[in-house]
Write an enzyme that holds these catalytic residues in place. Structure first.
Site, PDB file in Angstrom:
ATOM      1  N   GLU A 298      -6.855   4.796   7.887  1.00  0.00           N
ATOM      2  CA  GLU A 298      -6.644   6.210   7.549  1.00  0.00           C
ATOM      3  C   GLU A 298      -7.881   6.780   6.855  1.00  0.00           C
ATOM      4  OE1 GLU A 298      -2.919   5.629   5.513  1.00  0.00           O
ATOM      5  OE2 GLU A 298      -1.979   5.125   7.420  1.00  0.00           O
TER       6      GLU A 298
ATOM      7  N   GLY B 291       2.835  -1.117   4.330  1.00  0.00           N
ATOM      8  CA  GLY B 291       2.851   0.297   3.964  1.00  0.00           C
ATOM      9  C   GLY B 291       4.273   0.748   3.670  1.00  0.00           C
ATOM     10  N   GLY B 292       4.908   1.362   4.660  1.00  0.00           N
ATOM     11  CA  GLY B 292       6.225   1.975   4.480  1.00  0.00           C
ATOM     12  C   GLY B 292       7.246   1.093   3.771  1.00  0.00           C
TER      13      GLY B 292
ATOM     14  N   SER C  37       3.373  -1.956  10.407  1.00  0.00           N
ATOM     15  CA  SER C  37       4.823  -1.937  10.639  1.00  0.00           C
ATOM     16  C   SER C  37       5.515  -3.249  10.284  1.00  0.00           C
ATOM     17  CB  SER C  37       5.134  -1.521  12.091  1.00  0.00           C
ATOM     18  OG  SER C  37       4.670  -0.201  12.329  1.00  0.00           O
TER      19      SER C  37
ATOM     20  N   ASN D  61       0.861  -1.179   0.000  1.00  0.00           N
ATOM     21  CA  ASN D  61       0.000   0.000   0.000  1.00  0.00           C
ATOM     22  C   ASN D  61       0.897   1.228   0.000  1.00  0.00           C
ATOM     23  OD1 ASN D  61      -1.827   2.036   0.526  1.00  0.00           O
ATOM     24  ND2 ASN D  61      -2.310   1.362   2.612  1.00  0.00           N
ATOM     25  N   TRP D  62       0.980   1.870  -1.147  1.00  0.00           N
ATOM     26  CA  TRP D  62       1.920   2.990  -1.279  1.00  0.00           C
ATOM     27  C   TRP D  62       1.383   4.290  -0.682  1.00  0.00           C
ATOM     28  CZ3 TRP D  62       3.962   2.564  -7.053  1.00  0.00           C
ATOM     29  CH2 TRP D  62       4.531   1.291  -7.230  1.00  0.00           C
ATOM     30  N   LYS D  63       0.114   4.288  -0.322  1.00  0.00           N
ATOM     31  CA  LYS D  63      -0.533   5.483   0.246  1.00  0.00           C
ATOM     32  C   LYS D  63      -0.311   6.687  -0.682  1.00  0.00           C
ATOM     33  CE  LYS D  63      -0.168   3.349   4.722  1.00  0.00           C
ATOM     34  NZ  LYS D  63      -0.106   3.471   6.178  1.00  0.00           N
TER      35      LYS D  63
ATOM     36  N   GLU E 239      -5.490  -4.946  10.662  1.00  0.00           N
ATOM     37  CA  GLU E 239      -4.519  -3.861  10.811  1.00  0.00           C
ATOM     38  C   GLU E 239      -4.796  -3.098  12.104  1.00  0.00           C
ATOM     39  OE1 GLU E 239      -2.492  -2.866   6.898  1.00  0.00           O
ATOM     40  OE2 GLU E 239      -4.093  -1.417   7.231  1.00  0.00           O
TER      41      GLU E 239
ATOM     42  N   GLY F 190       2.291   2.383  10.774  1.00  0.00           N
ATOM     43  CA  GLY F 190       3.221   3.499  10.615  1.00  0.00           C
ATOM     44  C   GLY F 190       3.926   3.907  11.899  1.00  0.00           C
TER      45      GLY F 190
ATOM     46  N   HIS G  14      -9.523   1.212   5.000  1.00  0.00           N
ATOM     47  CA  HIS G  14      -8.249   1.390   5.703  1.00  0.00           C
ATOM     48  C   HIS G  14      -8.463   2.364   6.868  1.00  0.00           C
ATOM     49  CE1 HIS G  14      -4.148   2.619   6.546  1.00  0.00           C
ATOM     50  NE2 HIS G  14      -3.757   1.517   5.930  1.00  0.00           N
TER      51      HIS G  14
HETATM   52  P1  PGA Z   1       2.829   0.394   7.632  1.00  0.00           P
HETATM   53  O1  PGA Z   1       1.355   0.599   7.020  1.00  0.00           O
HETATM   54  O2  PGA Z   1       3.371  -0.883   7.090  1.00  0.00           O
HETATM   55  O3  PGA Z   1       3.590   1.607   7.174  1.00  0.00           O
HETATM   56  O4  PGA Z   1       2.665   0.352   9.121  1.00  0.00           O
HETATM   57  C1  PGA Z   1       0.497  -0.505   6.865  1.00  0.00           C
HETATM   58  C2  PGA Z   1      -0.796  -0.061   6.260  1.00  0.00           C
HETATM   59  O5  PGA Z   1      -1.258   1.043   6.551  1.00  0.00           O
HETATM   60  O6  PGA Z   1      -1.402  -0.806   5.467  1.00  0.00           O
END
Ligand code: PGA
Length: 251
Positions: free
Chosen positions: A97, A234-235, A213, A9-11, A167, A173, A95
């Site tokens: 967010e 994500g990251g 994470s 997930n590149w956001k 999640e 994050g 998600h």
């Molecule tokens: P993260 O994000 O790996 O940066 O914690 C995961 C996600 O939001 O899907």
């Protein structure tokens, strides 16, 4: 045997040129036959270019969101048919967010899920508890409410493409990944609740991913958990080598 799935997930990161560079590197690092389903979710602006760059590879494309209406006067929104047109086969829904910053609720997620399934996009449905909910001992309750309301009215025969991502909000994050024991416990809860809702055949076949994470260093702790079928990253998905290492851990 459930197929493993790894989603990046590149956001809100990467220009079109940066996106093409990243998937071109991934294609090189992940060439050859692989058993793990590998999915990247770039921003909307890069979807079509990435789709073209991914031709002749086994990597799949996801969007990070979709609007719940099939079409219409919804300025700034993107429909499922537009995502299919751009080359997507998956969509991330609900998600944390989106829930936190864009007021998405279980009801919105339910509407988006129905539309995605109707239009032929495989939904990756995100659920997870906040820190204060975990501290209050409410994790199971929160997860079951998110599943019950998010999947309300859906029929089991239409749910084969569904993927659920656990999640925990406090792990996203933050560098504070859920321990494998804790992830396994939540995944077993999710599988059990979906067994109660839709029957054990469906629940036993459902892919449940962990997200929060995850990185190339901590991935070995997760790969052998009985109820974990992959990860949502994500990251660490923004770097080709770390994402490829996470993918190959599941092979
Ligand atoms: P993260 O994000 O790996 O940066 O914690 C995961 C996600 O939001 O899907």
């Amino acid at each position: 045997m459930r197929e493993s799935v790894v989603v990046g997930n590149w956001k809100m990161h990467k220009t079109i040129a940066e996106s093409i560079r990243l998937v071109t590197e991934l294609k090189g690092l992940l060439s050859g036959k692989r058993d793990t389903v590998t999915v990247v979710a770039p921003p909307f602006t890069a979807l079509n270019s990435v789709s073209i760059a991914l031709q002749n590879s086994h990597l799949k494309l996801a969007a990070q969101n979709v609007h719940q209406a099939a079409q219409g006067a919804y300025t700034g929104e993107i429909s499922a048919s537009m995502l299919l047109d751009a080359g997507c086969s998956y969509v991330i829904l609900g998600h944390s967010e989106r829930r936190l910053y864009f007021a998405e609720t279980n009801d919105t997620v339910n509407k988006k899920l129905r539309l995605a399934l109707d239009e032929g996009l495989a939904p990756i449905m995100c659920i997870g508890e906040r820190q204060e909910e975990r501290d209050a001992g409410r994790t199971e309750e929160v997860l079951t409410i998110q599943l019950t309301e998010g999947l309300k009215g859906l029929r089991v025969q239409n749910l084969a493409p569904l993927i659920v991502a656990y999640e925990p909000v406090w792990a996203i994050g933050t560098g504070k990944n859920a321990t494998p024991e804790l992830a396994q416990e939540a995944h077993a809860t999710i599988r059990k609740h979906l067994g109660d809702m839709f029957g054990s055949v469906f629940a036993n076949g459902l892919r449940i991913l962990y997200g929060g994470s995850v990185n190339a260093e901590n991935i070995p702790g997760y790969v052998d958990l009985p109820d974990l079928d992959g990860v949502l990253v994500g990251g660490a998905s923004l770097n080709s080598e770390s994402f490829a290492k996470i993918v190959t851990s599941f092979d």
